[in-house]
Design an enzyme around this catalytic site. Structure first.
Site: not given
Ligand code: RRO
Length: 284
Positions: A45, A99, A130, A164, A266
């Site tokens: 994460k 990451n 993000c 990414k 997912t």
């Molecule tokens: O933590 C998040 O809300 C999140 C991240 Br870091 C991301 O890269 N992609 C996402 O959909 N949620």
């Protein structure tokens, strides 16, 4: 074997960052998980320089054929990652990809400089995508921002750098080219598509505590396919294809579109063994 910037993978299926908590999975499923680890590499994460609590709840919304999240990057920060997470993650039976995300090129640089000496980390993935924080998105949404980021971070490590990319941009292929020209070793895409869920009832306001969120799951698979194909046509570095992969067929389509590796996101929430199932189906 699949080669991902010099890292040998026993099959082409890895996890999407944030979509499989290996530490929690070890606690729930036990040490046997190591023998049947579902992914050929493990992507952590996202970590940030300083610990973050994440966004207020609610953080999830189930949409048609997908899910909208606004998790907001909760994490223990660099020091917490090194102390609590890395010892466990580096004991997994697969290469570790860490990451990272900063809100400026300097913050990205401080994370990369700190992680560079650690031999247990095989590669670094730069999260410039993000959707759930104001920062980060800007760097990845525009080729100039990506060039500036790569100028800052590339000299700091010889480890493979995976960028990414965000799908929330006009020209994802131009961003991929900027990352490649800046010295990226691979690109991964797509992260989630910016989306909004409305609270039930009369208020009409956003449901998620963070306001907008990011859409994932089968709902975005065809968007991922189009973006992966357009990026793979334009860059020579490996592409990690991500977005709604739930079956061997879905993975095969991304590979045929030009991805070297696919990541499962997912679907792992519905089926924690999805990575192994999808990798096995690719062999059929
Ligand atoms: O933590 C998040 O809300 C999140 C991240 Br870091 C991301 O890269 N992609 C996402 O959909 N949620």
């Amino acid at each position: 074997m699949t080669d991902l910037c010099g890292i040998e993978l026993r099959h082409p299926v890895i996890n999407a960052s944030g979509c499989f908590d290996a530490i929690e999975a070890l606690r729930v499923f036990g040490e046997g998980l190591r023998d049947e680890f579902p992914f050929a590499a493990y992507v952590s994460k996202t970590i940030t320089p300083v610990a973050r609590p994440g966004n207020p709840p609610p953080r999830l919304w189930e949409s048609a054929a997908g899910m909208i999240n606004s998790i907001g990057l909760p994490n223990r920060g660099l020091d917490g990652y090194l102390e609590h997470d890395l010892p466990v993650l580096s004991s997994l039976p697969v290469p570790l990809i860490t990451n990272v995300m900063g809100s400026t090129p300097e913050e990205f640089g401080s994370l990369i400089a700190a992680l560079d000496p650690l031999a247990e980390i095989a590669a670094l993935e730069l999260n410039v995508s993000c959707p759930n924080v104001a920062t980060g998105l800007d760097i990845g949404a525009d080729a100039a921002g990506l060039r500036a980021l790569m100028r800052r971070v590339r000299p700091l490590t010889a480890k493979p750098l995976i960028v990414k990319l965000t799908p929330n941009t006009a020209d994802v292929a131009a961003c991929a080219v900027a990352a490649e020209e800046g010295g990226a070793d691979a690109v991964s895409l797509i992260n989630t598509l910016r989306a909004r869920a409305l609270a039930p009832g009369a208020s009409g306001g956003p449901w998620l505590g963070g306001g907008n969120g990011g859409l994932s799951g089968p709902a975005i698979r065809t968007v991922a396919l189009a973006q992966v194909a357009s990026v793979a046509e334009r860059v020579a570095i490996p592409v990690i294809g991500i977005g709604g992969v739930a079956s061997g067929r879905d993975a095969r389509e991304l590979l045929d579109a030009g991805a070297r590796v696919v990541a499962v996101g997912t679907e792992s929430f519905r089926d924690p063994a999805a990575g192994a199932r999808i990798a096995a189906a690719l062999d059929d």
